[in-house]
Design an enzyme around this catalytic site. Structure first.
Site, PDB file in Angstrom:
ATOM      1  N   CYS A   2      49.246  37.526  38.651  1.00 53.75           N
ATOM      2  CA  CYS A   2      48.146  37.804  39.574  1.00 53.75           C
ATOM      3  C   CYS A   2      48.753  38.412  40.816  1.00 53.75           C
ATOM      4  CB  CYS A   2      47.380  36.524  39.917  1.00 53.75           C
ATOM      5  SG  CYS A   2      46.024  36.797  41.086  1.00 53.75           S
ATOM      6  N   GLU A 105      43.445  42.811  37.612  1.00 54.10           N
ATOM      7  CA  GLU A 105      44.519  42.976  36.637  1.00 54.10           C
ATOM      8  C   GLU A 105      44.489  44.423  36.162  1.00 54.10           C
ATOM      9  OE1 GLU A 105      46.887  41.174  36.208  1.00 54.10           O
ATOM     10  OE2 GLU A 105      46.325  39.065  36.502  1.00 54.10           O
TER      11      GLU A 105
END
Length: 222
Positions: A2, A105
């Site tokens: 992340c 992402e």
């Protein structure tokens, strides 16, 4: 992994959601990036109340000679963080909630990776499980920093990326920030993929690729 997320929810709503009393100014963030100050919610050993604090994103262990003398990991794997020297002390004693209302992402599409924005279907803010550290120099300089825990992807994230942040259910917040709880076997079971049916994802424009861009256009669907 992340590596980017958003926190655009007003701080007054965050105070209600994460039950901290002292509010500090927070501007809406649409592209939070590593090495920047980020908002976390934590409890300190001598204080039972949750507090909002700003920490550097990229963990600096207490034993580092200098703040920039080694790796400053922005993520730690939930499966191994309790055992690795970089994270194990923080895992037991310095855990925090990292408020977010979505994260990015990058999905591989041919020879190019394209950004995807992931959030909860109800649009509510949520807590990413984090660890924090306190580094202090001999002359009193203090740097507090944090890292975000990641786990295996759920069914929504699996086609996009092989990791996802650990999103904690609100019923687990107290346990995660409780400094008296240091048993790994009580904590590791919390670090599981969040239910895919409560999340949604959509592709966004390439503007988010540049961390200098921090505005609503980063969330513009394509």
């Amino acid at each position: 992994m992340c590596g980017r997320y958003t926190l655009k929810t007003p701080v007054e709503r965050l105070a209600e959601k994460f039950q901290f009393s002292k509010v500090i100014p927070l501007k809406p963030r649409y592209n939070v990036a590593p090495s920047q100050p980020v908002a976390v919610v934590r409890r300190l050993p001598d204080d039972g109340d949750r507090k909002l604090a700003m920490l550097l994103w990229g963990l600096i262990p207490a034993w580092a000679k200098f703040p920039n003398s080694g790796a400053q990991p922005i993520n730690a794997k939930a499966e191994t963080a309790a055992e690795l020297p970089m994270f194990r002390d923080a895992f037991r004693r310095r855990r925090c909630l990292v408020p977010a209302d979505g994260f990015f992402e990058w999905k591989q599409e041919g020879e190019r990776k394209h950004p995807v924005y992931i959030c909860l279907k109800d649009g509510e803010p949520f807590a990413i499980a984090g660890l924090w550290e306190h580094w202090e120099s001999q002359d009193g300089q203090v740097v507090e920093s944090c890292t975000l825990l990641t786990t295996a992807p759920n069914e929504l994230l699996e086609p996009i990326h092989n990791r996802m942040p650990v999103i904690l259910h609100s019923a687990l917040y107290d346990l995660w920030v409780d400094t008296a709880v240091q048993q790994v076997d009580r904590l590791k079971p919390l670090l599981v993929p969040f239910p895919a049916d409560q999340m949604t994802a959509y592709p966004v424009n390439l503007r988010v690729n540049n961390p200098k861009h921090d505005d609503p256009l980063c969330l513009e669907p394509i």
